[in-house]
Write a protein that holds these residues in place. Structure first.
Motif, PDB file in Angstrom:
ATOM      1  N   ARG A  24       8.649  38.955 -23.813  1.00 18.43           N
ATOM      2  CA  ARG A  24       7.445  39.523 -24.429  1.00 18.43           C
ATOM      3  C   ARG A  24       7.833  40.231 -25.717  1.00 18.43           C
ATOM      4  N   ASN A  40      12.694  40.569 -21.838  1.00 21.02           N
ATOM      5  CA  ASN A  40      12.347  39.854 -20.617  1.00 21.02           C
ATOM      6  C   ASN A  40      12.145  40.894 -19.512  1.00 21.02           C
ATOM      7  N   PRO A  41      10.922  41.048 -19.010  1.00 22.26           N
ATOM      8  CA  PRO A  41      10.679  42.086 -18.007  1.00 22.26           C
ATOM      9  C   PRO A  41      11.472  41.889 -16.715  1.00 22.26           C
ATOM     10  N   ARG A  42      11.985  40.694 -16.469  1.00 22.29           N
ATOM     11  CA  ARG A  42      12.786  40.451 -15.253  1.00 22.29           C
ATOM     12  C   ARG A  42      14.209  40.981 -15.372  1.00 22.29           C
ATOM     13  N   ARG A  75       9.961  49.007 -20.542  1.00 20.91           N
ATOM     14  CA  ARG A  75       9.388  47.669 -20.752  1.00 20.91           C
ATOM     15  C   ARG A  75      10.066  46.605 -19.907  1.00 20.91           C
ATOM     16  N   ILE A  76      11.254  46.913 -19.379  1.00 21.84           N
ATOM     17  CA  ILE A  76      11.908  45.949 -18.499  1.00 21.84           C
ATOM     18  C   ILE A  76      12.079  46.492 -17.078  1.00 21.84           C
ATOM     19  N   GLY A  77      11.522  47.659 -16.814  1.00 21.45           N
ATOM     20  CA  GLY A  77      11.545  48.192 -15.459  1.00 21.45           C
ATOM     21  C   GLY A  77      12.805  48.927 -15.068  1.00 21.45           C
TER      22      GLY A  77
END
Length: 168
Positions: A24, A40-42, A75-77
């Motif tokens: 994103r 990449n949020p993952r 933003r990526i947790g």
């Protein structure tokens, strides 16, 4: 001693090439400068899983320094992470003595004798030599990440294997 997982941002979590659809785009302003990052949020979940599976501590090793906790982590947790301080006058740091990346002495000072895996797009043989020969460290893995693509499953697998396979 709990091992460290050291994270760079640009070229690792924020690839320089054309991002794949699982990234994103974000715009962030730091000290009046506008930056565009692709994240990449993952990645956050995968890094947390790696840290949990290996008993390692995640740490920022980036010129973003504390800004990584403000702009990248949420933003990526990722939670807020410790930060390796870099020289305050970057990019006017003195040139390296042995060809090592300007961040390498800071990483060595922070890590001390703790084992570490360092994900960075700018680590090379000179950095390994600096750490081994000039700092006397031997329990680390430098994972060179292709800045065009960023962090991949292969990089995470290398780190997990290194952190979990017993050393001779």
């Amino acid at each position: 001693m709990k091992p460290l997982l050291l994270l760079d941002v640009d070229g690792v979590l924020n690839p320089m090439g054309r991002p794949t659809p699982d990234f994103r785009r974000y715009r962030c302003t730091i000290d009046g400068e506008l930056y565009t990052v692709h994240l990449n949020p993952r990645h956050g979940r995968r890094l947390l899983d790696l840290a949990l599976a290996t008993g390692a501590e995640l740490v920022w090793a980036t010129t973003w320094e504390h800004h990584a906790n403000d702009w990248i982590a949420p933003r990526i947790g990722l939670p807020s992470l410790p930060v390796i301080p870099m020289t305050p006058d970057f990019p006017r740091s003195p040139p390296s003595e042995y060809g090592e990346l300007f961040k390498t002495p800071h990483v060595a000072a922070y890590a001390g004798r703790r084992p570490f895996v360092w994900f960075d797009d700018q680590v090379w043989a000179e950095d390994e030599e600096y750490l081994r020969v000039h700092q006397g460290l031997d329990d680390f893995l430098l994972v060179h990440v292709d800045p065009a693509h960023g962090l991949t499953s292969r990089h995470l697998g290398m780190a997990q294997e290194w952190l979990t396979v017993p050393k001779d």
